[in-house]
Design an enzyme around this catalytic site. Sequence first.
Site, PDB file in Angstrom:
ATOM      1  N   SER A 173     105.836  -1.140 126.852  1.00 27.70           N
ATOM      2  CA  SER A 173     107.009  -0.486 127.408  1.00 27.70           C
ATOM      3  C   SER A 173     108.195  -0.720 126.447  1.00 27.70           C
ATOM      4  O   SER A 173     108.007  -0.641 125.236  1.00 27.70           O
ATOM      5  CB  SER A 173     107.259  -1.055 128.806  1.00 27.70           C
ATOM      6  OG  SER A 173     107.926  -0.157 129.608  1.00 27.70           O
ATOM      7  N   ASP A 435     100.838   8.438 131.222  1.00 30.84           N
ATOM      8  CA  ASP A 435     102.098   7.688 131.229  1.00 30.84           C
ATOM      9  C   ASP A 435     103.245   8.588 130.767  1.00 30.84           C
ATOM     10  O   ASP A 435     103.258   9.040 129.619  1.00 30.84           O
ATOM     11  CB  ASP A 435     101.968   6.488 130.287  1.00 30.84           C
ATOM     12  CG  ASP A 435     103.279   5.750 130.115  1.00 30.84           C
ATOM     13  OD1 ASP A 435     104.182   5.931 130.969  1.00 30.84           O
ATOM     14  OD2 ASP A 435     103.407   4.994 129.136  1.00 30.84           O
ATOM     15  N   HIS A 460     100.712   3.764 132.103  1.00 35.36           N
ATOM     16  CA  HIS A 460     101.629   2.917 131.341  1.00 35.36           C
ATOM     17  C   HIS A 460     100.991   1.570 130.987  1.00 35.36           C
ATOM     18  O   HIS A 460     100.577   0.825 131.877  1.00 35.36           O
ATOM     19  CB  HIS A 460     102.849   2.702 132.234  1.00 35.36           C
ATOM     20  CG  HIS A 460     104.083   2.255 131.527  1.00 35.36           C
ATOM     21  ND1 HIS A 460     104.597   2.904 130.424  1.00 35.36           N
ATOM     22  CD2 HIS A 460     104.937   1.237 131.785  1.00 35.36           C
ATOM     23  CE1 HIS A 460     105.710   2.305 130.044  1.00 35.36           C
ATOM     24  NE2 HIS A 460     105.938   1.291 130.847  1.00 35.36           N
TER      25      HIS A 460
END
Length: 493
Positions: A173, A435, A460
Amino acid sequence: MWLKTSLNLLFYFVLCHGSKEFRLGRSKNGNLGVPGEYSGEKVPPAQWFKQKLDHFSPTDLRSWKQRYYINDSFYDYKNPGPIFLMIGGEGPADPRWMVKGAWIDYAKKFNALCINLEHRYYGASHPTEDLSTKNLQYLSSAQALADLANFITAMNDKLKLNREVKWVAFGGSYPGSLAAWLRMKYPHLVHASVSSSGPLLAKVNFMEYFEVVVNALREKTGSEDCVNQLRNAHAQIEGLIKTQPEEIENEFRTCMPFSKATENDMKNFFNSIADDFADLVQYNEDNRISADTKYRNITINSVCKLLTEPGDEAPYKRLAAFNSIMLNKSNQTCLDYSYNNMINDLRNTSLSSEGGRQWMYQTCTEFGFYQTSSGEVNIFGDHFKLDFFVQQCQDVFGKKFNKEFIENAAEWSNSYYGGLDIAVDRVVFVHGSVDPWHALGITTTKDNNAPAIYIHGTAHCANMYPASENDLPQLTEARVEIQQYLDTWLSQP
Ligand SMILES: *[C@@H]1O[C@H](CO)[C@@H](O)[C@H](O)[C@H]1NC(C)=O
Ligand SMILES: *[C@@H]1O[C@H](CO)[C@@H](O)[C@H](O)[C@H]1NC(C)=O
Ligand SMILES: *[C@@H]1O[C@H](CO)[C@@H](O)[C@H](O)[C@H]1NC(C)=O
Ligand SMILES: *[C@@H]1O[C@H](CO)[C@@H](O)[C@H](O)[C@H]1NC(C)=O
Ligand SMILES: *[C@@H]1O[C@H](CO)[C@@H](O)[C@H](O)[C@H]1NC(C)=O
């Protein structure tokens, strides 16, 4: 002080850091703090590093204590392997990172020393006494990277590491972006990086986010039905709010009647409903180690089934049923869509904030990333446009954080880091098609020294979680490929 937090909420944040904040750029309810005890696995204790407050001001000698964790069980101090550095992100560092996850499997294989450094201003790493806007001036990705560089240098001295020892950065991320940027800015300190689900491009109006959400519904169900039902449901909600508001209030369990709602409340209402889907898609079928088993079956496929299965129930009622599940999941008794409540939470400068305020500050001053309703797939209604998010920055941090300010800030981030034209080597970029963040990342290989792995069907940071027998074969394959890159790069001088 940190409030004692409910473990389930904590579990939600495990591994891919900060998840919910990262998506929303604002906090939902709940106090996410430092983990207390664990019921299961033994984790290493926290350690503290004396860190500089402002790396870009040589005369400013103020310092603070930054939290980190070490697992040296796989490491041989006499015959040292590489050092694996997990980069902390926009939430508390969770020590369970230290015993589980794909990087731990790689560490076993390469006899690596594993270290996780918490990001400044999150978790228990407090550079300042509170989170006032003035004090947040030292919160930036550039300062965080400098923290990492300073930490690596100090560790090299402390562990008396010779020059042969190689550091490899990991992150998912926002920390996925940091992992790539760290390799770019400090190539003499970091040998290679695994950058998972990192949005490398700062973009203020991130309208692509909800486009991917909708495409993911198609991709996973192999049909247009779910998307159509969602569109129908929204059209019904828009109509009923005008003609029978009580019906929508009841079905969606709103905390306050629409008759009391302001324009911003209404934007927030529509944003909340769309966010349930964002949540569903972004974390679809991942292997978060402690995800609440009761809600494990809330997947794109099960929710789409709920929306499309034969029956007389109106689409908006089916959507409301999903909304109910999501409310229960986060222990909310009703849907609080009050704009003022949200802003007041974000204005709280107390250190015990779980990260929503800090992450919002970073979106307003560095990245934007606002998941607006302005994309082509207009099925959630066009109620939360960019101005809604800009106003939040201004209402939380002050008038100066206007649209021009945010756009200049994001533009500078792209100049500073290179956006999608980042020039690095020995970095692997990993993304999943389901994602929404992949839309701001590198998903195709342009340079063999900085390859991309694009995994069809995963969400993700999927590659960072521990392997499971339910993993898609291409996910299993991706983990193997990453290991091969590490193998190759670690054998290079
Ligand atoms: C919700 O409440 C239940 C029961 O009190 C608790 O076990 C759970 O951890 C809570 N979940 C969240 C997300 O706070
Ligand atoms: C390191 O991780 C392994 C694998 O989970 C675990 O067995 C070990 O106890 C950990 N070591 C430390 C010092 O936490
Ligand atoms: C998930 O499983 C529970 C039973 O554990 C069931 O009641 C619920 O309907 C399921 N939800 C969905 C969306 O399939
Ligand atoms: C949500 O919780 C309420 C109150 O506990 C309960 O009545 C309701 O059945 C739950 N709904 C769902 C969809 O789980
Ligand atoms: C700010 O947050 C803290 C911790 O959650 C809470 O104790 C305090 O009451 C909040 N302050 C305000 C003004 O809401």
